[in-house]
Motif scaffolding. Structure first.
Motif, PDB file in Angstrom:
ATOM      1  N   UNK A 122       0.854  -0.955   0.266  1.00 56.26           N
ATOM      2  CA  UNK A 122       0.208  -0.075   0.205  1.00 56.26           C
ATOM      3  C   UNK A 122       0.854   1.676  -0.073  1.00 56.26           C
ATOM      4  N   UNK A 123       1.549   1.566   1.318  1.00 55.93           N
ATOM      5  CA  UNK A 123       2.643   2.063   0.976  1.00 55.93           C
ATOM      6  C   UNK A 123       2.941   2.814  -0.484  1.00 55.93           C
ATOM      7  N   UNK A 124       3.814   1.761  -0.873  1.00 50.66           N
ATOM      8  CA  UNK A 124       4.783   2.058  -2.529  1.00 50.66           C
ATOM      9  C   UNK A 124       3.686   2.414  -3.440  1.00 50.66           C
ATOM     10  N   UNK A 125       2.598   1.955  -3.663  1.00 50.13           N
ATOM     11  CA  UNK A 125       1.711   1.958  -4.448  1.00 50.13           C
ATOM     12  C   UNK A 125       0.961   2.957  -4.386  1.00 50.13           C
ATOM     13  N   UNK A 126       0.433   3.693  -3.377  1.00 46.62           N
ATOM     14  CA  UNK A 126      -0.199   5.024  -3.242  1.00 46.62           C
ATOM     15  C   UNK A 126       1.400   6.087  -3.487  1.00 46.62           C
ATOM     16  N   UNK A 173       3.449   5.640  -5.709  1.00 38.38           N
ATOM     17  CA  UNK A 173       3.974   5.266  -7.300  1.00 38.38           C
ATOM     18  C   UNK A 173       2.492   6.196  -8.014  1.00 38.38           C
ATOM     19  N   UNK A 174       1.476   6.375  -7.276  1.00 39.88           N
ATOM     20  CA  UNK A 174       0.552   7.073  -7.664  1.00 39.88           C
ATOM     21  C   UNK A 174       0.148   8.511  -7.489  1.00 39.88           C
ATOM     22  N   UNK A 175       1.165   8.856  -5.985  1.00 43.08           N
ATOM     23  CA  UNK A 175       0.709   9.774  -5.821  1.00 43.08           C
ATOM     24  C   UNK A 175       2.097  10.942  -6.443  1.00 43.08           C
ATOM     25  N   UNK A 176       2.920  10.282  -7.378  1.00 44.54           N
ATOM     26  CA  UNK A 176       3.350  11.127  -8.039  1.00 44.54           C
ATOM     27  C   UNK A 176       3.526  11.140  -9.693  1.00 44.54           C
ATOM     28  N   UNK A 213       1.174   6.313 -16.040  1.00 49.42           N
ATOM     29  CA  UNK A 213       0.302   6.687 -16.237  1.00 49.42           C
ATOM     30  C   UNK A 213      -1.829   5.934 -17.128  1.00 49.42           C
ATOM     31  N   UNK A 214      -1.293   4.546 -16.455  1.00 52.06           N
ATOM     32  CA  UNK A 214      -2.962   3.871 -16.973  1.00 52.06           C
ATOM     33  C   UNK A 214      -2.212   3.456 -16.068  1.00 52.06           C
TER      34      UNK A 214
END
Length: 107
Positions: free
Chosen positions: A66-70, A72-75, A79-80
């Motif tokens: 969760x901490x990693x994908x959040x 990645x999404x935040x920054x 892009x897909x």
């Protein structure tokens, strides 16, 4: 009073049912790709972000998927939606493997 089972059945009576299907490989993410690995000594998951020229752009590390994908999404490093969903799935598999002491190979 209705029981939960009766309520759940009534909720689906008038809605379309969509049958899920495998679409094969999705399009490539223009922002690059990730290689997921474990650092079991530190109990961390690593997401190594590369360009398609095989240049390492960054490493995101964290104790859970969760901490990693959040991050990645935040920054907006994915892009897909397909790529974001794939990363969530792979990061979760890596987290489970790390917690139970199994090896992890990205699939």
């Amino acid at each position: 009073m209705e029981n939960k089972e009766d309520t759940d059945n009534n909720d689906t009576i008038d809605v379309p049912v969509i049958v899920a299907y495998e679409t094969g490989d999705g399009e490539l993410d223009a922002d690059g790709y990730f290689v997921i690995a474990l650092d079991t000594d530190r109990m961390l998951i690593l997401a190594k972000h590369y360009s398609y020229r095989k240049e390492l752009l960054r490493i995101i590390e964290g104790p859970d998927a969760r901490s990693i994908y959040l991050t990645i999404i935040k920054y907006k490093w994915a892009s897909t939606l397909n790529h974001a969903a794939y990363l969530g799935q792979e990061l979760t598999k890596a987290e489970i493997a790390m917690k139970i002491g199994f090896g992890y190979v990205q699939g």
